[in-house]
Design a protein around this motif. Structure first.
Motif, PDB file in Angstrom:
ATOM      1  N   LEU A 288       0.836  -1.198   0.000  1.00 53.87           N
ATOM      2  CA  LEU A 288       0.000   0.000   0.000  1.00 53.87           C
ATOM      3  C   LEU A 288       0.873   1.250   0.000  1.00 53.87           C
ATOM      4  O   LEU A 288       1.690   1.455   0.899  1.00 53.87           O
ATOM      5  CB  LEU A 288      -0.922   0.015   1.224  1.00 53.87           C
ATOM      6  N   GLN A 289       0.700   2.090  -1.021  1.00 56.24           N
ATOM      7  CA  GLN A 289       1.499   3.305  -1.150  1.00 56.24           C
ATOM      8  C   GLN A 289       0.776   4.509  -0.548  1.00 56.24           C
ATOM      9  O   GLN A 289      -0.444   4.617  -0.616  1.00 56.24           O
ATOM     10  CB  GLN A 289       1.802   3.580  -2.631  1.00 56.24           C
ATOM     11  N   ASN A 290       1.576   5.364   0.040  1.00 58.12           N
ATOM     12  CA  ASN A 290       1.061   6.623   0.596  1.00 58.12           C
ATOM     13  C   ASN A 290       2.113   7.698   0.328  1.00 58.12           C
ATOM     14  O   ASN A 290       3.027   7.914   1.136  1.00 58.12           O
ATOM     15  CB  ASN A 290       0.785   6.482   2.090  1.00 58.12           C
ATOM     16  N   LEU A 291       1.991   8.340  -0.829  1.00 59.25           N
ATOM     17  CA  LEU A 291       3.027   9.277  -1.258  1.00 59.25           C
ATOM     18  C   LEU A 291       3.138  10.498  -0.349  1.00 59.25           C
ATOM     19  O   LEU A 291       4.149  11.201  -0.369  1.00 59.25           O
ATOM     20  CB  LEU A 291       2.755   9.716  -2.701  1.00 59.25           C
ATOM     21  N   GLU A 292       2.121  10.750   0.442  1.00 64.23           N
ATOM     22  CA  GLU A 292       2.199  11.869   1.386  1.00 64.23           C
ATOM     23  C   GLU A 292       3.115  11.557   2.563  1.00 64.23           C
ATOM     24  O   GLU A 292       3.516  12.472   3.292  1.00 64.23           O
ATOM     25  CB  GLU A 292       0.797  12.211   1.890  1.00 64.23           C
TER      26      GLU A 292
ATOM     27  N   LEU B 263       9.172   1.564  11.874  1.00 64.96           N
ATOM     28  CA  LEU B 263      10.466   1.734  11.213  1.00 64.96           C
ATOM     29  C   LEU B 263      10.396   2.761  10.092  1.00 64.96           C
ATOM     30  O   LEU B 263      11.292   2.831   9.261  1.00 64.96           O
ATOM     31  CB  LEU B 263      10.958   0.394  10.656  1.00 64.96           C
ATOM     32  N   GLY B 264       9.349   3.548  10.067  1.00 60.68           N
ATOM     33  CA  GLY B 264       9.205   4.569   9.038  1.00 60.68           C
ATOM     34  C   GLY B 264       8.643   4.000   7.748  1.00 60.68           C
ATOM     35  O   GLY B 264       8.140   2.874   7.697  1.00 60.68           O
ATOM     36  N   THR B 265       8.744   4.787   6.692  1.00 60.11           N
ATOM     37  CA  THR B 265       8.228   4.388   5.378  1.00 60.11           C
ATOM     38  C   THR B 265       9.317   4.553   4.323  1.00 60.11           C
ATOM     39  O   THR B 265      10.306   5.260   4.534  1.00 60.11           O
ATOM     40  CB  THR B 265       7.008   5.235   4.983  1.00 60.11           C
ATOM     41  N   ASP B 266       9.098   3.911   3.176  1.00 61.92           N
ATOM     42  CA  ASP B 266      10.095   3.952   2.109  1.00 61.92           C
ATOM     43  C   ASP B 266       9.779   5.045   1.096  1.00 61.92           C
ATOM     44  O   ASP B 266       8.978   5.944   1.366  1.00 61.92           O
ATOM     45  CB  ASP B 266      10.208   2.587   1.438  1.00 61.92           C
ATOM     46  N   SER B 267      10.393   4.963  -0.076  1.00 62.14           N
ATOM     47  CA  SER B 267      10.256   6.017  -1.081  1.00 62.14           C
ATOM     48  C   SER B 267       8.845   6.107  -1.660  1.00 62.14           C
ATOM     49  O   SER B 267       8.510   7.095  -2.306  1.00 62.14           O
ATOM     50  CB  SER B 267      11.253   5.771  -2.225  1.00 62.14           C
ATOM     51  N   LEU B 268       8.026   5.090  -1.441  1.00 60.34           N
ATOM     52  CA  LEU B 268       6.641   5.107  -1.924  1.00 60.34           C
ATOM     53  C   LEU B 268       5.636   5.184  -0.780  1.00 60.34           C
ATOM     54  O   LEU B 268       4.437   5.008  -0.994  1.00 60.34           O
ATOM     55  CB  LEU B 268       6.357   3.865  -2.778  1.00 60.34           C
ATOM     56  N   GLY B 269       6.132   5.439   0.416  1.00 59.49           N
ATOM     57  CA  GLY B 269       5.251   5.566   1.565  1.00 59.49           C
ATOM     58  C   GLY B 269       4.776   4.242   2.135  1.00 59.49           C
ATOM     59  O   GLY B 269       3.829   4.214   2.918  1.00 59.49           O
ATOM     60  N   ARG B 270       5.431   3.141   1.778  1.00 53.24           N
ATOM     61  CA  ARG B 270       5.039   1.836   2.296  1.00 53.24           C
ATOM     62  C   ARG B 270       5.718   1.584   3.641  1.00 53.24           C
ATOM     63  O   ARG B 270       6.854   2.007   3.861  1.00 53.24           O
ATOM     64  CB  ARG B 270       5.403   0.732   1.292  1.00 53.24           C
ATOM     65  N   ASP B 271       5.033   0.856   4.503  1.00 49.17           N
ATOM     66  CA  ASP B 271       5.550   0.592   5.847  1.00 49.17           C
ATOM     67  C   ASP B 271       6.771  -0.334   5.767  1.00 49.17           C
ATOM     68  O   ASP B 271       6.683  -1.452   5.242  1.00 49.17           O
ATOM     69  CB  ASP B 271       4.469  -0.053   6.710  1.00 49.17           C
ATOM     70  N   VAL B 272       7.908   0.106   6.306  1.00 46.84           N
ATOM     71  CA  VAL B 272       9.165  -0.638   6.217  1.00 46.84           C
ATOM     72  C   VAL B 272       9.096  -1.912   7.050  1.00 46.84           C
ATOM     73  O   VAL B 272       9.550  -2.988   6.608  1.00 46.84           O
ATOM     74  CB  VAL B 272      10.350   0.241   6.659  1.00 46.84           C
ATOM     75  N   LEU B 273       8.536  -1.844   8.258  1.00 49.13           N
ATOM     76  CA  LEU B 273       8.472  -3.023   9.122  1.00 49.13           C
ATOM     77  C   LEU B 273       7.644  -4.133   8.485  1.00 49.13           C
ATOM     78  O   LEU B 273       8.033  -5.301   8.511  1.00 49.13           O
ATOM     79  CB  LEU B 273       7.892  -2.643  10.485  1.00 49.13           C
TER      80      LEU B 273
END
Length: 262
Positions: free
Chosen positions: A29-33, A46-56
């Motif tokens: 699931l992407q969340n660009l915001e 663990l934060g989000t990546d370049s597309l706003g996806r949950d890292v964990l």
């Protein structure tokens, strides 16, 4: 001690197998915001990546993918290698020589090169990685089984069993295979760690797991462009990969020491 390391590995893989079901985020699931959100932002531990996806979430799904590739490839190679090893060790010399020649021909090709060649023929994807690694590891299992079978076949109690009327199949199952299991356990553990490393490497190169699938190799590939601005994206999958491979190698060494004492 081997059971302690084995317990840690089991708990780690079970964590990847079941914990994602209880996390509130979809791995794709992407969340660009929320791109590059730091840890603990809106529930993203663990934060989000370049597309706003949950890292964990993606990290744990990558754990599951690594375990599936490792278990699948090792299981395939154990079945093929054990069957060929038993066949080679118990067959006439000509059959054994032919099987050994085919095995040595495969071993002559570097592991990574052979994996790349097989995946190029089969196409990219996780299932193709499992099949290719299973084929690549089979000759290594074959050599272990063949050596143990040839050694066990010379034991006096095996000859005594055959003289007393023990059938060939019963002799293999109850007399020879138990002698092979310790060596297979040590070799299988080492190959398991190698399978996980190769899966991550192939995914990093773009010919293993394919986006948007979660894989440690893919996570590292996606994080390489942001090493200075968002270094935490590479830290989580890199540490997970290193931690898993380290534990597997330690476990293999412990098995070797345990069986050596016996």
């Amino acid at each position: 001690r081997p059971f302690l390391i084995g317990g840690l590995l089991t708990a780690w893989f079970l964590l990847g197998a079941f914990l994602p079901f209880f996390l509130p985020f979809d791995p794709n699931l992407q969340n660009l915001e929320l791109r590059f959100a730091p840890a603990f932002t809106q529930g993203h531990l663990l934060g989000t990546d370049s597309l706003g996806r949950d890292v964990l979430t993606r990290l744990l799904y990558g754990n599951r993918a690594a375990f599936q590739v490792g278990l699948g490839s090792i299981s395939l190679s154990l079945v093929l290698g054990t069957v060929l090893g038993l066949l080679g060790g118990l067959s006439p010399k000509r059959v054994k020589a032919l099987i050994a020649l085919l095995n040595d021909s495969v071993l002559a090709i570097p592991t990574v090169l052979l994996s790349l060649t097989l995946i190029a023929a089969l196409g990219p994807g996780q299932n193709q990685v499992v099949l290719s690694l299973g084929i690549v590891f089979t000759p290594l299992i074959f050599r272990v089984v063949l050596g143990e079978v040839l050694r066990a076949r010379e034991e006096g109690w095996v000859h005594a069993g055959l003289v007393l009327g023990t059938g060939p199949i019963r002799s293999v199952v109850f007399h020879i295979l138990p002698q092979v299991v310790p060596s297979l356990l040590i070799q299988g553990t080492s190959l398991f760690s190698l399978a996980i490393s190769l899966e991550a490497s192939l995914s990093f190169l773009g010919i293993g797991a394919q986006p948007p699938q979660a894989s440690w190799g893919l996570m590292l590939q996606e994080a390489r462009d942001y090493l200075f601005s968002a270094w935490h994206l590479a830290l989580a999958p890199g540490m997970s990969l290193g931690f898993t491979v380290l534990l597997l190698n330690i476990l293999g060494d412990m098995w070797a020491e345990t069986f050596k004492r016996r």
